[in-house]
Write a protein that holds these residues in place. Structure first.
Motif, PDB file in Angstrom:
ATOM      1  N   SER A   9       1.136   2.247  21.446  1.00  0.00           N
ATOM      2  CA  SER A   9       1.951   2.266  20.269  1.00  0.00           C
ATOM      3  C   SER A   9       0.548   2.808  19.352  1.00  0.00           C
ATOM      4  O   SER A   9       0.473   0.793  18.961  1.00  0.00           O
ATOM      5  CB  SER A   9       2.528   0.924  20.381  1.00  0.00           C
ATOM      6  N   PHE A  10       0.412   3.522  18.415  1.00  0.00           N
ATOM      7  CA  PHE A  10      -0.678   2.981  17.399  1.00  0.00           C
ATOM      8  C   PHE A  10       0.572   2.845  15.733  1.00  0.00           C
ATOM      9  O   PHE A  10       1.025   3.798  15.328  1.00  0.00           O
ATOM     10  CB  PHE A  10      -0.886   4.989  17.860  1.00  0.00           C
ATOM     11  N   ASP A  11       0.000   2.820  14.669  1.00  0.00           N
ATOM     12  CA  ASP A  11       0.054   2.336  13.759  1.00  0.00           C
ATOM     13  C   ASP A  11       0.354   3.814  13.767  1.00  0.00           C
ATOM     14  O   ASP A  11      -1.164   4.160  12.539  1.00  0.00           O
ATOM     15  CB  ASP A  11       0.132   1.174  12.837  1.00  0.00           C
ATOM     16  N   ASN A  12       1.213   4.392  12.195  1.00  0.00           N
ATOM     17  CA  ASN A  12       0.977   5.458  11.465  1.00  0.00           C
ATOM     18  C   ASN A  12       0.756   5.504  10.296  1.00  0.00           C
ATOM     19  O   ASN A  12       1.721   5.199   9.183  1.00  0.00           O
ATOM     20  CB  ASN A  12       2.125   6.575  11.963  1.00  0.00           C
ATOM     21  N   VAL A  13      -0.292   5.036   9.977  1.00  0.00           N
ATOM     22  CA  VAL A  13      -1.471   4.163   8.705  1.00  0.00           C
ATOM     23  C   VAL A  13      -2.228   5.148   7.878  1.00  0.00           C
ATOM     24  O   VAL A  13      -3.161   5.669   9.256  1.00  0.00           O
ATOM     25  CB  VAL A  13      -1.969   2.959   8.984  1.00  0.00           C
ATOM     26  N   THR A  14      -2.579   5.777   7.076  1.00  0.00           N
ATOM     27  CA  THR A  14      -3.854   6.045   6.384  1.00  0.00           C
ATOM     28  C   THR A  14      -4.623   4.967   5.910  1.00  0.00           C
ATOM     29  O   THR A  14      -5.072   4.224   6.482  1.00  0.00           O
ATOM     30  CB  THR A  14      -3.491   6.816   5.315  1.00  0.00           C
ATOM     31  N   MET A  15      -6.094   5.404   6.078  1.00  0.00           N
ATOM     32  CA  MET A  15      -6.824   4.562   5.954  1.00  0.00           C
ATOM     33  C   MET A  15      -6.744   3.691   4.859  1.00  0.00           C
ATOM     34  O   MET A  15      -6.696   2.365   5.309  1.00  0.00           O
ATOM     35  CB  MET A  15      -8.321   5.485   5.742  1.00  0.00           C
ATOM     36  N   ASP A  16      -6.624   3.595   4.009  1.00  0.00           N
ATOM     37  CA  ASP A  16      -6.100   3.341   2.809  1.00  0.00           C
ATOM     38  C   ASP A  16      -5.201   2.324   3.051  1.00  0.00           C
ATOM     39  O   ASP A  16      -5.178   0.694   3.065  1.00  0.00           O
ATOM     40  CB  ASP A  16      -5.763   3.997   1.184  1.00  0.00           C
ATOM     41  N   GLU A  17      -3.927   2.417   4.157  1.00  0.00           N
ATOM     42  CA  GLU A  17      -2.633   1.094   4.604  1.00  0.00           C
ATOM     43  C   GLU A  17      -3.533   0.355   4.930  1.00  0.00           C
ATOM     44  O   GLU A  17      -2.959  -0.587   4.719  1.00  0.00           O
ATOM     45  CB  GLU A  17      -1.605   2.296   5.050  1.00  0.00           C
ATOM     46  N   ALA A  18      -4.143   0.860   5.915  1.00  0.00           N
ATOM     47  CA  ALA A  18      -4.233  -0.040   7.367  1.00  0.00           C
ATOM     48  C   ALA A  18      -5.820  -0.909   6.387  1.00  0.00           C
ATOM     49  O   ALA A  18      -5.516  -1.908   6.802  1.00  0.00           O
ATOM     50  CB  ALA A  18      -5.337   1.007   8.104  1.00  0.00           C
ATOM     51  N   VAL A  19      -6.441  -1.195   5.492  1.00  0.00           N
ATOM     52  CA  VAL A  19      -7.041  -1.909   4.946  1.00  0.00           C
ATOM     53  C   VAL A  19      -6.321  -2.595   4.043  1.00  0.00           C
ATOM     54  O   VAL A  19      -6.453  -3.881   3.965  1.00  0.00           O
ATOM     55  CB  VAL A  19      -8.547  -0.233   3.745  1.00  0.00           C
ATOM     56  N   ARG A  20      -5.098  -2.023   3.268  1.00  0.00           N
ATOM     57  CA  ARG A  20      -3.952  -2.816   2.452  1.00  0.00           C
ATOM     58  C   ARG A  20      -3.507  -4.029   3.711  1.00  0.00           C
ATOM     59  O   ARG A  20      -3.763  -5.090   3.088  1.00  0.00           O
ATOM     60  CB  ARG A  20      -3.113  -2.070   1.909  1.00  0.00           C
ATOM     61  N   LEU A  21      -2.741  -3.262   4.591  1.00  0.00           N
ATOM     62  CA  LEU A  21      -2.502  -4.192   5.220  1.00  0.00           C
ATOM     63  C   LEU A  21      -3.557  -4.944   6.464  1.00  0.00           C
ATOM     64  O   LEU A  21      -3.033  -6.461   6.557  1.00  0.00           O
ATOM     65  CB  LEU A  21      -2.139  -3.089   7.046  1.00  0.00           C
ATOM     66  N   GLY A  22      -4.775  -4.861   6.290  1.00  0.00           N
ATOM     67  CA  GLY A  22      -5.826  -5.707   6.894  1.00  0.00           C
ATOM     68  C   GLY A  22      -5.975  -6.703   5.604  1.00  0.00           C
ATOM     69  O   GLY A  22      -6.429  -7.836   5.787  1.00  0.00           O
ATOM     70  N   MET A  23      -5.732  -6.353   4.693  1.00  0.00           N
ATOM     71  CA  MET A  23      -6.452  -7.485   3.300  1.00  0.00           C
ATOM     72  C   MET A  23      -4.867  -8.387   3.515  1.00  0.00           C
ATOM     73  O   MET A  23      -4.819  -9.704   3.238  1.00  0.00           O
ATOM     74  CB  MET A  23      -6.594  -7.031   2.254  1.00  0.00           C
ATOM     75  N   GLU A  24      -3.996  -7.811   3.623  1.00  0.00           N
ATOM     76  CA  GLU A  24      -2.660  -8.847   3.790  1.00  0.00           C
ATOM     77  C   GLU A  24      -2.905 -10.280   4.662  1.00  0.00           C
ATOM     78  O   GLU A  24      -3.017 -11.218   4.719  1.00  0.00           O
ATOM     79  CB  GLU A  24      -1.555  -8.318   4.235  1.00  0.00           C
ATOM     80  N   MET A  25      -3.318  -9.284   5.947  1.00  0.00           N
ATOM     81  CA  MET A  25      -3.190 -10.123   6.959  1.00  0.00           C
ATOM     82  C   MET A  25      -4.414 -11.137   6.902  1.00  0.00           C
ATOM     83  O   MET A  25      -4.439 -12.846   7.214  1.00  0.00           O
ATOM     84  CB  MET A  25      -3.566  -9.570   7.996  1.00  0.00           C
ATOM     85  N   LEU A  26      -5.409 -11.200   5.921  1.00  0.00           N
ATOM     86  CA  LEU A  26      -5.996 -12.267   5.655  1.00  0.00           C
ATOM     87  C   LEU A  26      -5.772 -13.632   4.882  1.00  0.00           C
ATOM     88  O   LEU A  26      -5.863 -14.777   4.465  1.00  0.00           O
ATOM     89  CB  LEU A  26      -7.732 -11.622   4.432  1.00  0.00           C
TER      90      LEU A  26
END
Ligand code: UDP
Length: 240
Positions: A9-26
């Motif tokens: 199950s892949f997340d359908n995200v762009t690079m920018d969205e993946a970085v935003r989500l990663g930063m939120e996870m921090l």
């Protein structure tokens, strides 16, 4: 939104969205996880339920490579694009450097993680290197302890697939980190011991061919790609 490619199950995200989500996870208290499967890992997942479970239980599943993107397209559920793990992590470093966040590099041959840390600290001033450890150890305990005493925001686990995904899954509960990501050979790239394909090759989606030319020993692993595509086409037309 999730996109299923042969059970992963892949997340359908762009690079920018993946970085935003990663930063939120921090900034969330629980230890989140990121995995970056390519077609080869998808094929291994199909034969290894433990790995499939580890991959599908990650917080973020990023499509590493054009093969997964083609697969999703053939299945009629296109993804926004590829999000190569090594590029994602560098974009994270860039954002993290603006906020003084810390990273720990685990993996690769002795000396490589240190060199990667030195290069990334130079390239992204402000990024805090919490620590490094090579990827050739027999006892996980002292490694977990070393990471916990450094308590980084982000932990890169670069032990190669499927070892790193299983390692993350096994230790997720005891690691004092905000986010951990399984990133294969990324430390070799950051250290400069392995060259990435030139930009022009990457734009043409030929990074896989470049890696094959540089490391012909990867041929056996890469032969999983045609089988992956055959399975995808089969699923598209026969639904199983
Ligand atoms: N590696 C490691 N410990 C191991 C096996 C492998 O640290 O027990 C490292 C290896 O040195 C290399 C990385 O894991 O740095 C795997 O790189 P590869 O390019 O094969 O990974 P991929 O990105 O294709 O999964």
């Amino acid at each position: 939104m999730k996109v299923d490619v042969l059970g992963v199950s892949f997340d359908n995200v762009t690079m920018d969205e993946a970085v935003r989500l990663g930063m939120e996870m921090l900034d969330t208290p629980e230890a989140d996880t990121v995995v970056t499967p390519n077609p080869e890992i998808v094929m291994v997942c199909r034969k290894d339920p433990e790995l499939m479970g580890a991959v599908n239980s990650a917080s973020l599943v990023l499509p590493d490579g054009i093969g997964v993107v083609y697969g999703a397209k053939i299945l009629g559920t296109p993804l926004s694009g590829k999000v190569p793990g090594a590029d994602w992590a560098e974009k994270m470093f860039s954002e993290m450097s603006k906020r003084g966040r810390s990273v720990y590099f685990l993996g690769a041959k002795p000396g490589v993680a240190e060199k990667a840390a030195e290069n990334m600290a130079k390239k992204y001033p402000g990024l805090v290197i919490a620590g490094t450890h090579d990827g050739y150890f027999n006892d996980d305990g002292p490694v977990v302890e070393a990471i916990n005493s450094a308590s980084p925001d982000l932990l890169l686990v670069c032990l190669g697939a499927p070892k790193q995904e299983k390692w993350i899954s096994a230790h997720r509960g005891e690691l004092n980190v905000r986010l951990m990501a399984g990133l294969g050979g990324s430390l070799d790239v950051y250290a400069g011991t392995v060259q990435r394909a030139p930009e022009s090759w990457r734009k043409l989606n030929l990074e896989w061919l470049y890696r094959l030319i540089k490391q012909p020993s990867r041929l056996g692993r890469m032969l999983k790609l045609p089988r992956f595509l055959i399975l995808v086409v089969w699923k598209r037309f026969f639904g199983k």
